[in-house]
Design a protein around this motif. Structure first.
Motif, PDB file in Angstrom:
ATOM      1  N   CYS A  45       0.806  -1.230   0.000  1.00  0.00           N
ATOM      2  CA  CYS A  45       0.000   0.000   0.000  1.00  0.00           C
ATOM      3  C   CYS A  45       0.830   1.267   0.000  1.00  0.00           C
ATOM      4  O   CYS A  45       0.313   2.354  -0.290  1.00  0.00           O
ATOM      5  N   GLY A  46       2.123   1.171   0.347  1.00  0.00           N
ATOM      6  CA  GLY A  46       2.985   2.343   0.325  1.00  0.00           C
ATOM      7  C   GLY A  46       2.479   3.449   1.227  1.00  0.00           C
ATOM      8  O   GLY A  46       2.162   3.236   2.396  1.00  0.00           O
ATOM      9  N   THR A  47       2.356   4.654   0.675  1.00  0.00           N
ATOM     10  CA  THR A  47       1.922   5.811   1.463  1.00  0.00           C
ATOM     11  C   THR A  47       0.408   5.910   1.566  1.00  0.00           C
ATOM     12  O   THR A  47      -0.115   6.932   2.019  1.00  0.00           O
ATOM     13  N   GLY A  48      -0.301   4.877   1.151  1.00  0.00           N
ATOM     14  CA  GLY A  48      -1.717   4.746   1.465  1.00  0.00           C
ATOM     15  C   GLY A  48      -2.697   5.504   0.594  1.00  0.00           C
ATOM     16  O   GLY A  48      -3.878   5.608   0.944  1.00  0.00           O
ATOM     17  N   SER A  49      -2.257   6.005  -0.557  1.00  0.00           N
ATOM     18  CA  SER A  49      -3.142   6.835  -1.384  1.00  0.00           C
ATOM     19  C   SER A  49      -4.422   6.110  -1.771  1.00  0.00           C
ATOM     20  O   SER A  49      -5.528   6.656  -1.633  1.00  0.00           O
ATOM     21  N   LEU A  50      -4.308   4.870  -2.266  1.00  0.00           N
ATOM     22  CA  LEU A  50      -5.501   4.134  -2.681  1.00  0.00           C
ATOM     23  C   LEU A  50      -6.304   3.660  -1.476  1.00  0.00           C
ATOM     24  O   LEU A  50      -7.544   3.752  -1.468  1.00  0.00           O
ATOM     25  N   ALA A  51      -5.628   3.154  -0.457  1.00  0.00           N
ATOM     26  CA  ALA A  51      -6.337   2.633   0.717  1.00  0.00           C
ATOM     27  C   ALA A  51      -7.242   3.691   1.340  1.00  0.00           C
ATOM     28  O   ALA A  51      -8.386   3.410   1.716  1.00  0.00           O
ATOM     29  N   VAL A  52      -6.749   4.925   1.441  1.00  0.00           N
ATOM     30  CA  VAL A  52      -7.535   6.002   2.037  1.00  0.00           C
ATOM     31  C   VAL A  52      -8.731   6.343   1.151  1.00  0.00           C
ATOM     32  O   VAL A  52      -9.849   6.587   1.648  1.00  0.00           O
ATOM     33  N   LEU A  53      -8.530   6.357  -0.168  1.00  0.00           N
ATOM     34  CA  LEU A  53      -9.642   6.620  -1.087  1.00  0.00           C
ATOM     35  C   LEU A  53     -10.719   5.537  -0.978  1.00  0.00           C
ATOM     36  O   LEU A  53     -11.916   5.834  -0.966  1.00  0.00           O
ATOM     37  N   LEU A  54     -10.293   4.284  -0.897  1.00  0.00           N
ATOM     38  CA  LEU A  54     -11.251   3.175  -0.774  1.00  0.00           C
ATOM     39  C   LEU A  54     -12.022   3.272   0.537  1.00  0.00           C
ATOM     40  O   LEU A  54     -13.240   3.065   0.577  1.00  0.00           O
ATOM     41  N   ALA A  55     -11.325   3.576   1.617  1.00  0.00           N
ATOM     42  CA  ALA A  55     -11.990   3.666   2.920  1.00  0.00           C
ATOM     43  C   ALA A  55     -12.996   4.815   2.947  1.00  0.00           C
ATOM     44  O   ALA A  55     -14.028   4.726   3.628  1.00  0.00           O
ATOM     45  N   ALA A  56     -12.717   5.879   2.200  1.00  0.00           N
ATOM     46  CA  ALA A  56     -13.623   7.030   2.175  1.00  0.00           C
ATOM     47  C   ALA A  56     -14.966   6.687   1.538  1.00  0.00           C
ATOM     48  O   ALA A  56     -15.946   7.411   1.740  1.00  0.00           O
ATOM     49  N   THR A  57     -15.020   5.565   0.805  1.00  0.00           N
ATOM     50  CA  THR A  57     -16.285   5.129   0.204  1.00  0.00           C
ATOM     51  C   THR A  57     -17.077   4.230   1.148  1.00  0.00           C
ATOM     52  O   THR A  57     -18.126   3.709   0.765  1.00  0.00           O
TER      53      THR A  57
END
Length: 242
Positions: A45-57
Motif C-alpha cells: 500500500c505504500g503511502t496509502g493513497s488508494l487505501a484512504v480513497l477506498l476507505a472514504a467510500t
C-alpha cells in the motif's frame, strides 16, 4: 527488504510529491465498484493513497507494506483511523474474508524470484474469501519502458511544504532482462544531505503471469489495458479456483 525510496525516513515523506497525480487510482475505485468489493486488501500500500480513497467510500480496508516509513505517511492521511495498517507482507495479514486484493503501482514487479511471487500469490489466496478477486498491474515487457527511462534526464527540483527544496535524479543502472535496475538520488539543499535509493523490477510477460496464476490456484478472468497508460501495462483480474 523495501527500497530506500519507500523505507528511508527522509524519502518516504517526499514520495507523493514526486509521484505526482495518481490518475491510475480512479480505475481501481471503478473496479472495486464493478466487482462489488466491500472488503479490500491493498498489498504494498505504500503511502496509502488508494487505501484512504477506498476507505472514504465506506469500505473495510486493510493496507499492508514492509516499509514502516511509508506506513507512517499513510497513517497521517488516515485522520479517522479508518484503515487497518499492517507492517509486513501479505503473509502477515490474518484472513478477513477480503472481496478484493489489489497491487497498484506495479507492486507485482518487485517480487524478483519465482518463490517470492509464489508466496505472495499464496498469501493473497489465504486472505480472499471464496469468490474474491485479485487485481494487479504490471508493465508490458515489449513496451521497453527502461529505454524511455534511460533517455529521460528526469531531473526534478520541487519545493515541498514542510520539507523545503528537494532535488531528484534517476538513472538506469543495469538492464539484464527480465530484470531492470535503476537508481534515484535525492539531494536536500537545506542541509546538503544526499540519499540514494536503488531498485530492481522484474518484467514478466503476459504468458508468464497467467501461467503463474494458474499454477497457484487462480483462474484469469480478464486482462485489460490500464486506462491512463494504454499499450504500456497489463491489468490482470483473477479469482481463486478453490
Amino acid at each position: 527488504m523495501p527500497d530506500a525510496i519507500f523505507a528511508h525516513p527522509r524519502l518516504a515523506p517526499v514520495y507523493d510529491a514526486f509521484d505526482g497525480d495518481r490518475d491510475d487510482l480512479a480505475a481501481y475505485l471503478d473496479l472495486a465498484d464493478e466487482l462489488g468489493a466491500d472488503r479490500v486488501l491493498d498489498v504494498g500500500c505504500g503511502t496509502g493513497s488508494l487505501a484512504v480513497l477506498l476507505a472514504a467510500t465506506g469500505r473495510t480496508v486493510v493496507g499492508v507494506d514492509p516499509a514502516e516509513a511509508s506506513l507512517e505517511v499513510a497513517k497521517s492521511k488516515d485522520a479517522t483511523a479508518t484503515v487497518t495498517w499492517v507492517h509486513g507482507d501479505v503473509r502477515t495479514v490474518p484472513p478477513f474474508g477480503a472481496d478484493l486484493a489489489v497491487m497498484t503501482g506495479n507492486v507485482a514487479q518487485v517480487f524478483l524470484t519465482d518463490d517470492d511471487w509464489a508466496e505472495t500469490l499464496r498469501g493473497v489466496h489465504a486472505v480472499l474469501r471464496r469468490g474474491g478477486y485479485l487485481v494487479f498491474e504490471t508493465r508490458r515487457p515489449e513496451y521497453r519502458a527502461w529505454e524511455e527511462w534511460a533517455a529521460d534526464d528526469d531531473h526534478l527540483i520541487l519545493d515541498i511544504p514542510g520539507k523545503g527544496q528537494v532535488e531528484r535524479r534517476r538513472e538506469v543502472t543495469e538492464v539484464s532482462l527480465p530484470f531492470v535496475s535503476f537508481r534515484y538520488t535525492y539531494r536536500f539543499p537545506v542541509d546538503g544531505a544526499t540519499v540514494v535509493s536503488d531498485s530492481t523490477l522484474r518484467f514478466r510477460s503476459r504468458e508468464e503471469v497467467e501461467s503463474s496464476l494458474v499454477t497457484h490456484g487462480y483462474r484469469v478472468l480478464d486482462v485489460r489495458e490500464a486506462p491512463d497508460r494504454p499499450g504500456r501495462e497489463f491489468v490482470f483480474i483473477a479469482q481463486p479456483t478453490t
